[in-house]
Design a protein around this motif. Sequence first.
Motif, PDB file in Angstrom:
ATOM      1  N   PRO A  70      48.871  27.795  27.431  1.00 29.50           N
ATOM      2  CA  PRO A  70      47.503  28.218  27.074  1.00 29.50           C
ATOM      3  C   PRO A  70      46.466  27.919  28.160  1.00 29.50           C
ATOM      4  CG  PRO A  70      48.559  27.164  25.209  1.00 29.50           C
ATOM      5  CD  PRO A  70      49.498  26.998  26.378  1.00 29.50           C
ATOM      6  N   GLU A  71      46.635  26.824  28.893  1.00 30.83           N
ATOM      7  CA  GLU A  71      45.674  26.485  29.948  1.00 30.83           C
ATOM      8  C   GLU A  71      45.969  27.196  31.261  1.00 30.83           C
ATOM      9  OE1 GLU A  71      48.871  23.253  29.998  1.00 30.83           O
ATOM     10  OE2 GLU A  71      47.797  24.326  28.450  1.00 30.83           O
ATOM     11  N   GLN A  72      46.918  28.134  31.256  1.00 26.15           N
ATOM     12  CA  GLN A  72      47.290  28.889  32.458  1.00 26.15           C
ATOM     13  C   GLN A  72      47.103  30.391  32.211  1.00 26.15           C
ATOM     14  OE1 GLN A  72      51.371  27.537  32.584  1.00 26.15           O
ATOM     15  NE2 GLN A  72      50.915  26.101  34.236  1.00 26.15           N
ATOM     16  N   PRO A  73      45.870  30.876  32.258  1.00 27.22           N
ATOM     17  CA  PRO A  73      45.631  32.290  31.939  1.00 27.22           C
ATOM     18  C   PRO A  73      46.084  33.269  33.018  1.00 27.22           C
ATOM     19  CG  PRO A  73      43.603  31.252  32.626  1.00 27.22           C
ATOM     20  CD  PRO A  73      44.645  30.152  32.557  1.00 27.22           C
ATOM     21  N   ILE A  74      46.393  32.768  34.205  1.00 29.59           N
ATOM     22  CA  ILE A  74      46.769  33.632  35.328  1.00 29.59           C
ATOM     23  C   ILE A  74      48.087  33.151  35.924  1.00 29.59           C
ATOM     24  CG2 ILE A  74      46.100  34.437  37.647  1.00 29.59           C
ATOM     25  CD1 ILE A  74      44.214  35.492  35.557  1.00 29.59           C
ATOM     26  N   PHE A  75      48.957  34.106  36.235  1.00 30.88           N
ATOM     27  CA  PHE A  75      50.162  33.846  37.023  1.00 30.88           C
ATOM     28  C   PHE A  75      49.839  34.328  38.423  1.00 30.88           C
ATOM     29  CE2 PHE A  75      54.125  35.603  38.836  1.00 30.88           C
ATOM     30  CZ  PHE A  75      54.910  34.463  38.832  1.00 30.88           C
ATOM     31  N   TYR A  76      49.997  33.469  39.413  1.00 32.64           N
ATOM     32  CA  TYR A  76      49.589  33.873  40.760  1.00 32.64           C
ATOM     33  C   TYR A  76      50.709  33.708  41.782  1.00 32.64           C
ATOM     34  CZ  TYR A  76      48.777  28.908  41.498  1.00 32.64           C
ATOM     35  OH  TYR A  76      48.940  27.556  41.587  1.00 32.64           O
ATOM     36  N   PRO A  77      51.477  34.761  42.015  1.00 32.14           N
ATOM     37  CA  PRO A  77      52.389  34.751  43.160  1.00 32.14           C
ATOM     38  C   PRO A  77      51.566  34.919  44.430  1.00 32.14           C
ATOM     39  CG  PRO A  77      52.436  36.879  42.089  1.00 32.14           C
ATOM     40  CD  PRO A  77      51.537  36.002  41.267  1.00 32.14           C
TER      41      PRO A  77
END
Length: 129
Positions: free
Chosen positions: A47-54
Amino acid sequence: MDPEGSGEPEERGGGRPVTTTLWRPTGPEELALVRELNWRAWPPRLPEQPIFYPVLNEDYAIRIARDWNVKHSGVGYVTRFEVETEFLSRYPVQQAGGRTILELWVPAEELEEFNAHIVGEIAVTHEFR
């Protein structure tokens, strides 16, 4: 794969889609989940990770794994994987600092679809302790 680490698309023969090489620095918990997914997908975000960033270059991934993941988890890994270039065109490149600090910002709710466009397996390329 893109051997130079430039994040540029690579032409594929034999009817395979054109792909772009991406990297992701990660810690042991996330890597264990990738292993459980047979090296074919990234786990859902917390929940505290709204973005996945490769990230778009290996050097940037190395710096994060070595300087951040090791400090916070005791170990840092760099992974490399291929994603269909045409699919990635929906995500503008984000410059998160200097000119080589480039990321894609994938909203957490789109990660399952992103995973469906990974070509081949996610590979560990570096480990730092």
